[in-house]
Write an enzyme that holds these catalytic residues in place. Structure first.
Site, PDB file in Angstrom:
ATOM      1  N   LYS A  79       0.843  -1.209   0.000  1.00 36.09           N
ATOM      2  CA  LYS A  79       0.000   0.000   0.000  1.00 36.09           C
ATOM      3  C   LYS A  79       0.873   1.252   0.000  1.00 36.09           C
ATOM      4  O   LYS A  79       1.888   1.298   0.703  1.00 36.09           O
ATOM      5  CB  LYS A  79      -0.911  -0.031   1.235  1.00 36.09           C
ATOM      6  CG  LYS A  79      -1.900   1.122   1.326  1.00 36.09           C
ATOM      7  CD  LYS A  79      -2.771   0.977   2.562  1.00 36.09           C
ATOM      8  CE  LYS A  79      -3.793   2.103   2.683  1.00 36.09           C
ATOM      9  NZ  LYS A  79      -4.642   1.964   3.896  1.00 36.09           N
ATOM     10  N   SER A 154      -9.648   1.927   3.255  1.00 36.49           N
ATOM     11  CA  SER A 154      -8.797   2.703   2.371  1.00 36.49           C
ATOM     12  C   SER A 154      -7.781   1.863   1.601  1.00 36.49           C
ATOM     13  O   SER A 154      -7.222   2.328   0.614  1.00 36.49           O
ATOM     14  CB  SER A 154      -8.050   3.754   3.176  1.00 36.49           C
ATOM     15  OG  SER A 154      -7.167   3.124   4.113  1.00 36.49           O
ATOM     16  N   SER A 178      -9.729  -0.493   7.439  1.00 40.90           N
ATOM     17  CA  SER A 178      -9.233  -0.382   6.066  1.00 40.90           C
ATOM     18  C   SER A 178      -8.591  -1.630   5.487  1.00 40.90           C
ATOM     19  O   SER A 178      -8.234  -1.639   4.314  1.00 40.90           O
ATOM     20  CB  SER A 178      -8.237   0.765   5.956  1.00 40.90           C
ATOM     21  OG  SER A 178      -8.933   1.969   5.902  1.00 40.90           O
TER      22      SER A 178
END
Ligand code: GLN
Length: 481
Positions: A79, A154, A178
């Site tokens: 990420k 997210s 997330s």
């Protein structure tokens, strides 16, 4: 070589039997990711040089007859809030569009030391704030299962690449859901470990007391293997825990017999009917596996969202103060004074959601409001954590939904921040308590949208969580081998 069907075990067998080399695998993973990415926008950038160099190191270790590590040759996506030395790390923000970190996050360092291959950086909501990946400055991610829908957020990109098969596993971050929510929306496994289990060194801070790094995978065993490789004490993060790291994958024996499970009544009332049916079916399956299921109560659940959005925004307003145009890359061009430069840099650089949270967080921390909001929220947080501690005196694990509904349409909630916040109701509680929690796929709706079952356990009881998830997964489908 079909990257989308590979598992960590299969890669290891292939490498040791010389069916393929790590370099061939990395080249194929990069090619596949490049070809597929236009359909999802899940990768913000690939890292071919780093991936090929890592793969060659693995091949050399194997050629010398050395143990190549538990993640040998495994393509891993990371990420874009997790720092990678020499590889642009944007946090999904225009402010950091050209930011190249001078060091690696501990989790990245460790996964590479274990033989993992970093193939690229994944799209996410700006500074990990969001539940749909629509807050990225670089465009939304499409859910690979249903391209007109969000992948969740997210960590939407990290969930999507694993679901799409362009990475075998990935790293995400979870502050209030997330990892679990996008895992649920994309039909993959997502794990939020105990707070402090994985070092946060090199994870861009959103809300430091809530931030976690954790794995995504297509099966429980791979997620357990990746967590085992990155977990453990790190002198560079004083909140990282010294508790020994068990050999998680070795403890998965397919049995969940005799485990006592709690089903929180507060979590079952607001589900869409299809999600509710799938969760109920999942609970029946667990009973058939020999688990004892009883209803429990987590009475402070209703206050969790308000509490989280005060604490998380307060910490964010402080953490995001560092983006001032002086020390980091983006700086607004036309400013006469220093104050203008700050104002313009932040005004032009941050997206709407970050600004909303900075304002809210600054407000709840300001003199006169601190006691009424921030302090009160801290007390409520303690009550939420106490709910879980009380529940775990009677049960080994809690099972619950991850999200009230499956993946929603792109654009459906983006203009209604409150509706977006409310969708976090079932994930935020575990984050506030700092306990391990995960999402494991538990079937699809009639439309084919995945739904995840959430499993939560006491602090550092990841082993119980994985054993239960693994036994459950074996009843759902044959995990890829
Ligand atoms: N959706 C939550 C939020 O917007 C959680 C985000 C996260 O876990 N990083 O804050």
């Amino acid at each position: 070589m079909n990257i989308a069907s590979l598992t960590i075990d299969r890669i290891r067998r292939g490498l040791l039997a010389k069916e393929f080399s790590a370099a061939e695998l990395a080249a194929e993973a990069l090619r596949f990711a490049e070809a597929e990415n236009p359909r999802t926008n899940a990768y913000l950038r690939l890292a071919p040089d780093r991936a090929m160099a890592g793969a060659r190191r693995v091949d050399e270790r194997i050629a010398r007859g050395e143990e190549p590590g538990p993640l040998a040759g495994v393509p891993v996506a990371v990420k874009d809030v997790i720092l990678t030395k020499g590889i642009t790390t944007t946090c999904g923000s225009k402010l950091l569009e050209h930011y190249v970190p001078p060091y690696d996050a501990t989790a990245v360092e460790r996964l590479e030391a274990a033989g993992g291959i970093v193939v690229g950086k994944t799209n996410c909501d700006e500074f990990a704030m969001g539940s749909s990946n629509e807050n990225s400055a670089f465009g939304p991610v499409r859910n690979p299962v249903a391209p007109d829908r969000v992948p969740g957020g997210s960590s939407g990109g990290s969930a999507a690449v694993v679901a799409q098969g362009t990475a075998v596993v990935s790293l995400g971050s979870d502050t209030g859901g997330s990892i679990r929510q996008p895992a649920s929306f994309c039909g993959v496994v997502g794990v939020t470990p105990t707070y402090g289990r994985v070092s946060r060194f090199g994870l861009t801070a959103f809300a430091s007391s809530l931030d976690h790094i954790g794995p995504f995978a297509r099966n429980v065993k791979d997620a357990a293997t990746l967590l085992g490789a990155i977990a453990g004490r790190d002198g560079r993060d004083s909140t990282s825990a010294g508790a020994p790291v068990p050999d998680y994958p070795a403890l998965l024996d397919g049995s969940a017999k005799g485990l006592k499970l709690g089903l929180p009544r507060e979590y079952l009332k607001d589900l869409t009917s299809e999600t509710g049916d799938l969760i109920a079916r999942g609970v029946d399956t667990l009973k058939h596996l020999g688990c004892e299921v009883r209803e429990i109560s987590l009475p402070h659940t209703d206050y969790a969202i308000a509490c989280y959005y005060i604490i998380a925004t307060a910490e964010a307003s402080s953490n995001l103060a560092r983006y001032d145009g002086v020390r980091y890359t983006f700086r607004s061009a036309n400013s006469e004074t220093l104050a203008d430069m700050y104002r313009n840099t932040r005004g032009e650089g941050f997206g709407a959601e970050c600004k909303r949270r900075i304002m809210l967080g600054t407000y709840v921390l300001s003199a006169g409001y601190y006691d009424a909001y921030y302090l009160q929220a801290q007390k409520v947080r303690a009550l939420v954590a106490r709910d879980f501690a009380a529940a775990f005196t009677g049960v080994d694990a809690i099972v619950a939904p991850v999200s009230p509904y499956p993946a929603f349409k792109l654009g459906e909630k983006v203009n209604d921040p409150l509706a977006m916040y409310l969708s976090d109701i079932f994930t935020i509680t575990g984050s506030l308590a700092g306990i391990p929690c995960m999402s494991v796929p538990c079937g699809n709706t009639a439309e084919g949208l995945p739904v995840g079952l959430q499993i939560l356990t006491g602090h550092f009881a990841e082993t119980t969580m994985f054993r239960l998830a693994d036994a459950f997964e074996r009843t759902q489908r044959r995990p890829c081998v």
